[in-house]
Scaffold this motif. Structure first.
Motif, mmCIF file in Angstrom:
data_model
loop_
_atom_site.group_PDB
_atom_site.id
_atom_site.type_symbol
_atom_site.label_atom_id
_atom_site.label_comp_id
_atom_site.label_asym_id
_atom_site.label_seq_id
_atom_site.Cartn_x
_atom_site.Cartn_y
_atom_site.Cartn_z
ATOM 1 N N ALA A 310 0.828 -1.204 0.000
ATOM 2 C CA ALA A 310 0.000 0.000 0.000
ATOM 3 C C ALA A 310 0.858 1.248 0.000
ATOM 4 O O ALA A 310 0.533 2.246 -0.674
ATOM 5 N N ALA A 311 1.973 1.236 0.727
ATOM 6 C CA ALA A 311 2.860 2.395 0.774
ATOM 7 C C ALA A 311 3.482 2.669 -0.594
ATOM 8 O O ALA A 311 3.630 3.828 -1.003
ATOM 9 N N ILE A 312 3.836 1.606 -1.314
ATOM 10 C CA ILE A 312 4.392 1.777 -2.661
ATOM 11 C C ILE A 312 3.331 2.336 -3.596
ATOM 12 O O ILE A 312 3.590 3.256 -4.385
ATOM 13 N N ALA A 313 2.126 1.774 -3.517
ATOM 14 C CA ALA A 313 1.034 2.262 -4.360
ATOM 15 C C ALA A 313 0.736 3.726 -4.068
ATOM 16 O O ALA A 313 0.506 4.528 -4.991
ATOM 17 N N ARG A 314 0.736 4.092 -2.785
ATOM 18 C CA ARG A 314 0.474 5.487 -2.417
ATOM 19 C C ARG A 314 1.562 6.415 -2.981
ATOM 20 O O ARG A 314 1.269 7.507 -3.478
ATOM 21 N N ALA A 315 2.817 5.968 -2.909
ATOM 22 C CA ALA A 315 3.910 6.777 -3.444
ATOM 23 C C ALA A 315 3.766 6.981 -4.951
ATOM 24 O O ALA A 315 4.048 8.066 -5.474
ATOM 25 N N ALA A 316 3.317 5.943 -5.651
ATOM 26 C CA ALA A 316 3.106 6.067 -7.099
ATOM 27 C C ALA A 316 1.990 7.065 -7.403
ATOM 28 O O ALA A 316 2.112 7.896 -8.316
ATOM 29 N N LEU A 317 0.895 6.974 -6.643
ATOM 30 C CA LEU A 317 -0.200 7.928 -6.830
ATOM 31 C C LEU A 317 0.260 9.350 -6.525
ATOM 32 O O LEU A 317 -0.045 10.292 -7.270
ATOM 33 N N ASP A 318 0.995 9.513 -5.423
ATOM 34 C CA ASP A 318 1.448 10.852 -5.033
ATOM 35 C C ASP A 318 2.374 11.455 -6.082
ATOM 36 O O ASP A 318 2.252 12.642 -6.424
ATOM 37 N N LEU A 319 3.288 10.634 -6.600
ATOM 38 C CA LEU A 319 4.198 11.140 -7.629
ATOM 39 C C LEU A 319 3.419 11.513 -8.879
ATOM 40 O O LEU A 319 3.688 12.549 -9.514
ATOM 41 N N GLY A 320 2.433 10.698 -9.240
ATOM 42 C CA GLY A 320 1.605 11.018 -10.397
ATOM 43 C C GLY A 320 0.867 12.331 -10.222
ATOM 44 O O GLY A 320 0.798 13.152 -11.151
ATOM 45 N N ARG A 321 0.321 12.548 -9.031
ATOM 46 C CA ARG A 321 -0.390 13.803 -8.765
ATOM 47 C C ARG A 321 0.558 15.002 -8.839
ATOM 48 O O ARG A 321 0.212 16.059 -9.374
ATOM 49 N N GLU A 322 1.766 14.850 -8.279
ATOM 50 C CA GLU A 322 2.752 15.930 -8.315
ATOM 51 C C GLU A 322 3.111 16.273 -9.762
ATOM 52 O O GLU A 322 3.225 17.455 -10.127
ATOM 53 N N LEU A 323 3.320 15.258 -10.563
ATOM 54 C CA LEU A 323 3.685 15.490 -11.963
ATOM 55 C C LEU A 323 2.530 16.156 -12.719
ATOM 56 O O LEU A 323 2.761 17.062 -13.536
ATOM 57 N N ALA A 324 1.309 15.730 -12.447
ATOM 58 C CA ALA A 324 0.147 16.338 -13.097
ATOM 59 C C ALA A 324 0.017 17.804 -12.687
ATOM 60 O O ALA A 324 -0.270 18.683 -13.514
ATOM 61 N N ALA A 325 0.237 18.086 -11.393
ATOM 62 C CA ALA A 325 0.127 19.467 -10.907
ATOM 63 C C ALA A 325 1.207 20.350 -11.524
ATOM 64 O O ALA A 325 0.945 21.514 -11.865
ATOM 65 N N SER A 326 2.407 19.803 -11.680
ATOM 66 C CA SER A 326 3.485 20.595 -12.267
ATOM 67 C C SER A 326 3.209 20.925 -13.727
ATOM 68 O O SER A 326 3.566 21.999 -14.217
ATOM 69 N N ARG A 327 2.535 20.003 -14.417
ATOM 70 C CA ARG A 327 2.138 20.285 -15.816
ATOM 71 C C ARG A 327 1.131 21.413 -15.859
ATOM 72 O O ARG A 327 1.190 22.289 -16.732
ATOM 73 N N THR A 328 0.197 21.379 -14.924
ATOM 74 C CA THR A 328 -0.857 22.396 -14.901
ATOM 75 C C THR A 328 -0.279 23.774 -14.652
ATOM 76 O O THR A 328 -0.744 24.774 -15.212
ATOM 77 N N ARG A 329 0.764 23.847 -13.824
ATOM 78 C CA ARG A 329 1.361 25.150 -13.492
ATOM 79 C C ARG A 329 2.152 25.744 -14.638
ATOM 80 O O ARG A 329 2.419 26.932 -14.649
ATOM 81 N N ARG A 330 2.532 24.907 -15.596
ATOM 82 C CA ARG A 330 3.387 25.413 -16.687
ATOM 83 C C ARG A 330 2.622 26.288 -17.646
ATOM 84 O O ARG A 330 1.695 26.068 -18.210
#
Length: 330
Positions: A310-330
């Motif tokens: 679950a911790a690995i899955a959560r880290a994958a989701l969190d990284l995905g969200r961070e990357l999506a947010a960084s795209r939005t800010r560009r």
């Protein structure tokens, strides 16, 4: 949140189960689609056997065997009888309950249904909590060119993997049928509509690599609006499970978390990845992976129990969200 996973067998199945269970426990509203490798498929004893599809289905359905494949509480009387008649492979045992699945699949295929529809029919029983899609309805089989006793021959991947334990050095992998294969219905659509695409810790050569070899799938992932995040199947220079190192050696890739990330490549440079999770033991590689254009994180990646997965899955989701947010800010 729509999540698409490209998965092989045991590693992909266990990661997907952990992600599904995390979504349920925390009410994350995850809509999971798993595109599963079918390059390991074969005809055996007149039955169509789909090892990775069944491993994912049984794992998510809660009936997987302790060894990570086949059914729990299994017996093997039918296979023993076939072997007594000199049929089948004496090093490859299909359990009696598992044979029921292969019989059902074969009957449905021969009735005219494509593999994707057959898979959906089989999943009605197991309710996996995710949509399982074969990478293609067309038959694709992975064969391995090996050299033994001075002779070069080609054997099915399952023979190389199960009988020889990948001990025969592979000269190359031959994906029979892949060039003319088409993505199964729903595969390209799922990738296009995804909020996140994940590459679980599956074999990068003969599992995820085979999926990406189906014409159209690699381009769909490269062109996806969603971030693409992968989880390294290599920890400290060794595969988490199986003999992925033998597969990587055959294609000239070092067995390391960093080199597998580089093998997939950064999407910013025409590759596949936006993000990559490595184990703590490989934390020293994070900088180099970032330099290659792939955002990286280090954390424990051994799926030792439900909480760890679950911790690995959560880290994958969190990284995905961070990357999506960084795209939005560009």
């Amino acid at each position: 949140m729509k999540v698409v996973l490209l998965a092989g067998g045991v590693g992909g199945a266990r990661f997907t189960r952990g992600l599904r269970d995390l979504g349920r426990a925390e009410d994350l509203g995850l809509d999971l689609t798993v595109v599963v490798n079918t390059g390991d498929d074969l005809w055996l004893d007149a039955l169509r056997v789909c090892p990775d599809l069944d491993t994912v289905m049984y794992t998510l359905g809660g009936v997987i065997g302790e060894q990570g494949w086949g059914r729990a509480d299994e017996s093997s009387r039918v296979t023993a009888e076939l072997h007594a008649y000199g049929l089948g492979w004496d090093w490859f045992t299909l359990g009696d309950l598992d044979l029921g699945t292969h019989l059902a699949r074969t009957e449905l295929l021969r009735s005219g249904l494509p593999l994707s529809a057959v898979t959906a029919r089989l999943c009605e029983r197991w309710r996996p909590g995710a949509t399982l899609l074969p990478m293609s309805d067309d038959e694709v089989e992975t064969w391995v060119e090996v050299e033994a006793d001075g002779d070069v021959t080609t054997i099915h991947f399952e023979e190389w993997w199960v009988r020889h334990r990948a001990a025969l050095p592979a000269r190359r992998f031959v994906q029979r049928g892949v060039a003319g294969a088409r993505p199964a219905p729903g595969v390209l659509e799922a990738v296009a509509e995804a909020d996140l695409v994940l590459l679980p810790p599956s074999n990068p050569v003969v599992s995820i690599g085979t999926i990406l070899g189906v014409p159209g799938i690699r381009d769909a992932v490269r062109g996806a609006a969603a971030p693409v995040v992968g989880v390294s199947p290599i920890i400290g220079g060794a595969p988490v499970r199986g003999m992925a190192d033998a597969c990587l050696t055959a294609i000239g890739v070092e067995t390391a978390a960093r080199t597998v990330a580089e093998h997939y490549g950064a999407r910013s440079a025409g590759g596949m990845l936006d993000g990559w999770l490595v184990d703590d033991t490989d934390a020293a590689d994070v900088h180099a992976i970032r330099e290659a254009g792939i955002e990286a994180r280090a954390l424990p990646l051994l799926m030792s129990d439900q909480a760890a997965t679950a911790a690995i899955a959560r880290a994958a989701l969190d990284l995905g969200r961070e990357l999506a947010a960084s795209r939005t800010r560009r």
